[in-house]
Design a protein around this motif. Structure first.
Motif, short mmCIF file in Angstrom:
data_model
loop_
_atom_site.label_atom_id
_atom_site.label_comp_id
_atom_site.label_asym_id
_atom_site.label_seq_id
_atom_site.Cartn_x
_atom_site.Cartn_y
_atom_site.Cartn_z
N ASP A 81 0.50 -1.81 6.10
CA ASP A 81 1.84 -2.01 5.56
C ASP A 81 2.71 -0.78 5.81
OD1 ASP A 81 4.12 -2.53 4.07
OD2 ASP A 81 3.01 -3.56 2.49
N PRO A 82 3.75 -0.91 6.65
CA PRO A 82 4.61 0.24 6.96
C PRO A 82 5.38 0.74 5.73
CG PRO A 82 5.54 -1.80 7.84
CD PRO A 82 4.15 -2.12 7.39
N ASN A 86 1.61 2.91 6.03
CA ASN A 86 0.65 2.26 6.93
C ASN A 86 -0.74 2.14 6.34
OD1 ASN A 86 2.31 1.53 9.15
ND2 ASN A 86 2.30 3.65 9.84
N LYS A 87 -0.82 2.00 5.04
CA LYS A 87 -2.12 1.78 4.41
C LYS A 87 -2.61 0.39 4.74
CE LYS A 87 -2.05 5.04 0.61
NZ LYS A 87 -2.40 5.25 -0.80
N THR A 88 -3.93 0.25 4.85
CA THR A 88 -4.52 -1.04 5.16
C THR A 88 -4.38 -1.99 3.99
OG1 THR A 88 -6.73 -0.49 4.33
CG2 THR A 88 -6.24 0.08 6.64
N GLY A 148 2.34 -5.10 0.35
CA GLY A 148 2.04 -4.11 -0.68
C GLY A 148 2.82 -4.35 -1.96
N LYS A 149 4.10 -4.70 -1.82
CA LYS A 149 4.93 -4.98 -2.99
C LYS A 149 4.42 -6.21 -3.73
CE LYS A 149 9.18 -2.89 -1.19
NZ LYS A 149 10.59 -3.14 -0.78
#
Length: 349
Positions: A81-82, A86-88, A148-149
């Motif tokens: 997730d940018p 950029n976490k997976t 992510g959100k």
């Protein structure tokens, strides 16, 4: 939240019970237009899951979730997730879930029910992965768009439901243990535990997979039970609480021989075979992982793990993380949390 459906894998469910199995009747979910399979496992609509199912599995690691996503052929196995450095997807599922004390395995089930992403090889519905901020009566709220959100929103809302229920209050939509309330099926449900009240707050449909009342054309909250049990009881090795120690300071499960400098008294404690040792003023020399206090130039002192501080030099938000390293936490002022969990304390300029 809109009830989006996953593809119900028949072999695993057909193994339940004995005797001949009747052919499955295919129906279409009236909310999503996707295929529903006739249930072969039924759940009590008044007690869909246990509280421990929604709040447990705090020891699960990002590596385990990653392996599960790979096993399922998920698009999420390669997604980063940018908007979250950029976490997976696996890292975000574990970090954001455990930051609010929510089970990562439950979160996987929620994602699958709402968007099919756990068992899909495509990115369809990525922006609304958990259905959070997506009421049945309208479209999704733009502020929650993005993977992510979505995970953050879902975990935070569920924690809020439990906070109300723990205090003896009804949830935001009026669900409460021991109080009868109508779902949208419609059914009259009296939740016998907090987990069930929380599930109906999130998705106010019983659906096709309960023993009483629910509609066969809607997945509903009963579908969450099906998917959760399939994932939790699939034989996949999720580990156990004995593989680490749950730490309030770190906001996560610390691995065996991991060390934490307590936020309450600054004493060092080490996880040994699932139990923290008595406090010491010095850090043990064999720590597999450590959560020390971090030195803040802005504050001119050290602060406990997970503390969020707005830097005086850059105005950017940072959070005290593993090994005493400061990590970027741009979402801290909006959500009160950073990449390593809910902020222990927050310091604005």
């Amino acid at each position: 939240m809109k009830t989006r459906l996953w593809w119900l894998a028949l072999p695993a469910l057909l193994a339940v019970g004995c005797g001949p199995v009747e052919s499955e009747e295919v129906v279409i979910d009236e909310l999503t237009g996707q295929v529903l399979q006739e249930a072969t496992t039924k759940y009590d609509m008044h007690r869909l899951l246990e509280d421990s199912h929604l709040l447990g599995h705090q020891w699960v690691t990002a590596a385990q979730v990653q392996a599960f996503l790979v096993q399922q052929g998920s698009y999420l196995a390669t997604y980063k997730d940018p908007a979250f450095s950029n976490k997976t997807a696996a890292t975000l599922i574990v970090e954001r879930s455990t930051a609010y004390g929510i089970s990562p395995v439950y979160m996987l089930a929620r994602i699958q029910v709402e968007s099919s992403l756990v068992q899909s090889g495509t990115s369809t519905n990525l922006a609304k992965a958990t259905g959070c901020g997506c009421p049945d009566s309208s479209g999704c709220d733009a502020q929650y768009t993005g993977f992510g959100k979505q995970v953050e929103c879902s975990a935070k809302k569920l924690r809020g439901y439990f906070t109300d229920l723990d205090a003896g209050r009804a949830t935001v939509s009026g669900w409460k243990v021991g109080t009868a309330k109508a779902t949208l099926d419609p059914c009259t449900v009296t939740p016998t535990n907090k987990a069930t009240a929380a599930l109906y707050t999130y998705t106010p449909w019983v659906g096709a997979y309960a023993t009483q009342c629910g509609r066969t054309t809607v997945g509903g909250s009963s579908l969450v039970s099906v998917v959760y049990h399939r994932y939790a009881d699939s034989g996949f090795d999720w580990g156990s609480a004995s593989t680490g120690c749950v730490s309030e300071t770190a906001g996560t499960t610390v691995p065996n021989l991991g060390c934490v400098q307590s936020s309450s008294d600054a004493m060092w404690r080490q996880c040994v075979s699932g139990v923290f040792t008595a406090g010491s003023t010095t850090k043990p020399g064999n720590c597999t992982q450590s959560w020390p206090w971090c030195s803040s130039a802005t504050l001119g002192r050290t602060v406990p793990a997970r503390t969020c501080v707005q830097s005086a030099s850059t105005q950017a938000w940072q959070q005290c993380g593993v090994e005493g390293a400061w990590v970027s936490a741009p979402m801290a002022p909006q959500g009160g949390a950073g990449p390593v969990g809910a902020c222990f304390e927050m310091y604005w300029l």
